[in-house]
Scaffold this motif. Structure first.
Motif, short mmCIF file in Angstrom:
data_model
loop_
_atom_site.label_atom_id
_atom_site.label_comp_id
_atom_site.label_asym_id
_atom_site.label_seq_id
_atom_site.Cartn_x
_atom_site.Cartn_y
_atom_site.Cartn_z
N LEU A 359 -9.24 39.19 1.27
CA LEU A 359 -9.84 39.81 0.09
C LEU A 359 -9.57 38.96 -1.15
N VAL A 360 -8.37 38.39 -1.21
CA VAL A 360 -8.01 37.54 -2.35
C VAL A 360 -8.90 36.30 -2.38
N ASP A 361 -9.18 35.75 -1.21
CA ASP A 361 -10.05 34.56 -1.15
C ASP A 361 -11.44 34.87 -1.70
N ASP A 362 -11.87 36.13 -1.59
CA ASP A 362 -13.19 36.53 -2.08
C ASP A 362 -13.14 37.14 -3.47
N ALA A 363 -11.98 37.06 -4.11
CA ALA A 363 -11.81 37.69 -5.43
C ALA A 363 -12.77 37.09 -6.45
N GLN A 364 -13.21 37.93 -7.37
CA GLN A 364 -14.06 37.49 -8.47
C GLN A 364 -13.21 37.32 -9.73
N THR A 365 -13.66 36.47 -10.64
CA THR A 365 -13.03 36.49 -11.94
C THR A 365 -13.34 37.84 -12.58
N LEU A 366 -12.54 38.23 -13.54
CA LEU A 366 -12.76 39.53 -14.17
C LEU A 366 -14.12 39.57 -14.87
N LEU A 367 -14.55 38.44 -15.43
CA LEU A 367 -15.87 38.38 -16.06
C LEU A 367 -16.97 38.56 -15.01
N GLN A 368 -16.86 37.86 -13.88
CA GLN A 368 -17.84 38.02 -12.80
C GLN A 368 -17.92 39.48 -12.35
N PHE A 369 -16.77 40.10 -12.21
CA PHE A 369 -16.73 41.50 -11.78
C PHE A 369 -17.52 42.39 -12.73
N HIS A 370 -17.29 42.23 -14.04
CA HIS A 370 -17.96 43.09 -15.01
C HIS A 370 -19.47 42.80 -15.09
N VAL A 371 -19.86 41.53 -14.95
CA VAL A 371 -21.29 41.19 -14.95
C VAL A 371 -21.98 41.85 -13.76
N ARG A 372 -21.40 41.72 -12.59
CA ARG A 372 -22.02 42.29 -11.38
C ARG A 372 -22.01 43.81 -11.44
N LEU A 373 -20.97 44.37 -12.02
CA LEU A 373 -20.90 45.82 -12.16
C LEU A 373 -22.00 46.32 -13.10
N ALA A 374 -22.25 45.59 -14.18
CA ALA A 374 -23.30 45.99 -15.12
C ALA A 374 -24.67 45.99 -14.45
N LEU A 375 -24.91 45.02 -13.59
CA LEU A 375 -26.19 44.95 -12.89
C LEU A 375 -26.29 46.01 -11.79
N ALA A 376 -25.16 46.30 -11.14
CA ALA A 376 -25.18 47.22 -10.00
C ALA A 376 -25.23 48.68 -10.42
N THR A 377 -24.75 49.00 -11.62
CA THR A 377 -24.64 50.40 -12.02
C THR A 377 -25.77 50.85 -12.95
N HIS A 378 -26.79 50.03 -13.13
CA HIS A 378 -27.94 50.43 -13.95
C HIS A 378 -29.22 50.25 -13.13
N ASP A 379 -30.15 51.15 -13.35
CA ASP A 379 -31.43 51.10 -12.64
C ASP A 379 -32.32 50.07 -13.32
N LEU A 380 -32.37 48.89 -12.73
CA LEU A 380 -33.11 47.79 -13.35
C LEU A 380 -34.61 47.94 -13.18
N ASP A 381 -35.05 48.95 -12.41
CA ASP A 381 -36.49 49.18 -12.26
C ASP A 381 -37.06 50.03 -13.39
N LYS A 382 -36.16 50.58 -14.24
CA LYS A 382 -36.62 51.43 -15.33
C LYS A 382 -36.28 50.79 -16.67
N PRO A 383 -37.14 50.95 -17.67
CA PRO A 383 -36.91 50.31 -18.97
C PRO A 383 -35.59 50.69 -19.60
N ASP A 384 -35.24 51.99 -19.58
CA ASP A 384 -33.99 52.38 -20.24
C ASP A 384 -32.78 51.84 -19.48
N GLY A 385 -32.90 51.75 -18.15
CA GLY A 385 -31.82 51.17 -17.36
C GLY A 385 -31.63 49.70 -17.66
N ARG A 386 -32.74 48.98 -17.79
CA ARG A 386 -32.65 47.56 -18.12
C ARG A 386 -32.06 47.36 -19.52
N ALA A 387 -32.47 48.22 -20.43
CA ALA A 387 -31.97 48.10 -21.81
C ALA A 387 -30.45 48.32 -21.84
#
Length: 610
Positions: A359-387
């Motif tokens: 798991l450590v070998d696959d660890a993300q930087t904290l910035l990478q984690f937050h960027v991917r979390l922002a994309l994963a937790t919003h509905d990018l198919d909807k305008p308000d989600g993208r915003a």
């Protein structure tokens, strides 16, 4: 602070074993009269670190680090001189004498030493109860049921407080301590009738120590439904919760050796990982990771791996850590434990230390984690989600430690959203409003929405185009016909456009250029750059034509990006048609660019901007 007597300093140096002290941080082998090993102050493969055990000196032929025994402790433990001497004196059982001491200073020092003795006695008492008392059988069963061996529990000095109200208090009083001592150490609570009673009752006890392994306070865990589940010592003259890290003393050697530390939430996470062979681990005792805790860790390493749950509390802690880490120059990573498990559950379920290291070998930087979390937790198919996603990404990317790190994440976002990197920069700058209508010839009919802060290549292109217009007035006036602010992503270049048009108009009329005072304001800095470049760089009419085509291509690219981001669900086809038209327009512009003849003597000055 009273000064340690020189005779005591000399005694410490004479008594301490230099090889034993240094061997905590690196493996040493005899090499003639000295010992050698890999330097504990820098990464190296070939040993270049040498220790003289007689003179008690060290030197690294690789990085130049060197000094005596006390200097070594100061460097590795982040201590000042008195702290290093006291550390070694405590380790080798030497009673220090002090010079120029005041009565108040002596009293405070004796008081702190007395409380430390009391806390050490309490630690031994709790340990003895856990392993010897029949009343602690349930606690032993609980720990064994969690998969924790007696060996690892003893290594971390785990204990148990009996359910009675006065067991610890009575034992401490019998040894000569006072009720005030117990109150000052945080071991008892004042009773309603003035008789103190034990603070910790019927709980598993985890001693919380300093870097030297001295107990400063306790964390206590209930085994049943008793609330609170976790109970810590109160703030005292020795214990400060904001600084506390469980397991720090035990982890130090491994942290130095690996140059990294794993931070988990709970005590049992530390025990389970240590039992699995992962020694460089400490617990923050919850997710409220503080600046003081990070500062203690920074003395040992700048590389920190967070192993928190991805719940609201854990995510909040990691956001705070991102901000603090950037300010403190720390390299922060996130180890993703499978959902529903904590680190202890994971390693004890069969994954073991090897599974955790994967798991450590696959660890993300904290910035990478937050960027991917922002994309994963919003509905990018909807305008308000993208915003909302772009709003969160703007916030997260502002915490990037370096421009290179930020650019790497911009490229990831671009790939994820199937946009160009330049389009993502534009959208993150605040230009993600609804697309403007585009008329014939690729000319926008209105100004772009939002501040549109110019980033990178956009600013370079816009400045060079306007500089070319000034350098080649006839071609410039022709190119600027119908061009308005919507063609420019930057506020500075949008303002400079007006100044360039005014200067070209004055030149066409035979008038003098506007006075310098008229060129102050928002576009002044960009306009100054345009003037300098117009005089320094060699432009031709062909170069201006190419730059104008590239300006149109960039503007159409922004419109396409904004249209993709704001595309409505259930669109009847209007937006799809507009998108297809813009894509066709961009292809036409690129074909026109390819058709421009290359001028060998001007190619360098044209500096194609892509």
């Amino acid at each position: 602070m009273a000064r340690i007597a020189q005779s005591s300093v000399d005694q410490v140096i004479a008594t301490a074993d230099m090889i034993e002290v240094v061997s905590q941080y690196t493996d040493l082998r005899r090499a003639g009269a000295n010992y050698s090993g890999r330097c504990p102050f820098h990464d190296e493969r070939t040993p270049s670190f040498s220790v003289n055990p007689v003179e008690k000196l060290y030197y690294c032929f690789g990085c130049g680090a060197g000094g005596n025994l006390i200097g070594f402790v100061m460097a590795k433990e982040g201590m000042d001189f008195p702290e290093a001497v006291e550390y070694l004196a405590d380790r080798y059982g030497i009673a220090l004498e002090y010079e120029e001491s005041s009565a108040r200073g002596d009293a405070e020092r004796r008081r702190r030493e007395r409380l430390r003795r009391l806390l050490e006695d309490a630690t031994r008492y709790y340990e003895r109860v856990l392993w010897e008392s029949p009343a602690a059988a349930a606690a032993r069963d609980y720990l064994a049921g969690r998969g924790l061996s007696e060996e690892v529990c003893r290594a971390f000095r785990v204990g148990y407080s009996l359910p009675g109200w006065e067991r610890l208090r009575d034992g401490a009083l019998a040894k000569g301590f006072t009720e005030q001592d117990l109150l000052d150490a945080g071991l008892v609570l004042p009773g309603k009738q003035g008789r103190p009673y034990d603070r910790f009752r019927g709980r598993i006890m985890f001693p919380l120590g300093d870097e030297r392994g001295r107990t400063l306070g306790f964390g206590a865990r209930a085994m049943g439904d008793e609330q609170p589940k976790y109970l810590n010592s109160p703030e005292t003259s020795l214990y400060h919760k904001s600084e506390a890290l469980f397991g720090l003393h035990d982890a130090k050697a491994a942290v130095h050796r690996e140059d990294r530390v794993f931070v988990v939430e709970g005590y049992t996470d530390v025990l389970a990982l240590a039992q699995a062979g992962v020694a460089a681990v400490v617990a923050s005792m919850g997710t409220a990771l503080t600046e003081q805790q990070l500062e203690r860790l920074r003395r040992l390493t700048s590389t920190i791996y967070l192993c928190y749950d991805a719940d609201a509390a854990g995510l909040g802690a990691m956001q705070r850590a991102l901000t603090l880490g950037r300010r403190m120059g720390l390299a922060l990573h996130v180890v993703r434990i499978p959902e529903g498990l904590d680190p202890a559950d994971y390693v004890l379920s069969g994954a073991g230390g090897d599974g955790f290291r994967r798991l450590v070998d696959d660890a993300q930087t904290l910035l990478q984690f937050h960027v991917r979390l922002a994309l994963a937790t919003h509905d990018l198919d909807k305008p308000d989600g993208r915003a909302r996603a772009f709003a969160r990404l703007r916030e997260v990317l502002s915490e990037a430690a370096t421009p290179m790190e930020r650019d790497d994440e911009l490229r990831y976002v671009a790939d994820r959203l199937q946009l160009s990197a330049e389009s993502v920069r534009y959208l993150l700058s605040g230009g993600a409003g609804p697309p403007a209508a585009v008329g014939g010839g690729g000319r926008a009919s209105g100004p772009a929405d939002g501040p549109g802060v110019a980033l990178g290549g956009a600013h370079e292109l816009e400045v060079r185009f306007l500089a070319g217009c000034l350098s080649q007035p006839q071609a410039g006036r022709r190119a600027l016909e119908g061009v308005d602010e919507s063609f420019f992503a930057g506020a500075g270049t949008r303002a400079a456009l007006r100044l360039v048009k005014e200067r070209l108009a004055a030149g066409a009329a035979g008038d003098a250029p506007p006075a310098g005072g008229a060129e102050a304001g928002e576009g002044a800095e960009a306009f100054a750059e345009i003037i300098v470049r117009a005089g320094r760089e060699r432009f031709t009419a062909v170069v201006v034509e190419e730059l104008f085509l590239r300006l149109q291509e960039a503007q159409v690219g922004r419109l396409i990006a904004r249209l993709k981001v704001t595309r409505e669900d259930g669109d009847t086809g209007t937006q799809a048609e507009e998108l297809a038209r813009l894509e066709g327009l961009r292809r036409s512009l690129r074909e026109a660019l390819r058709a421009i003849p290359v001028e060998d003597d001007t190619r360098q000055s044209r500096g194609r901007v892509t």
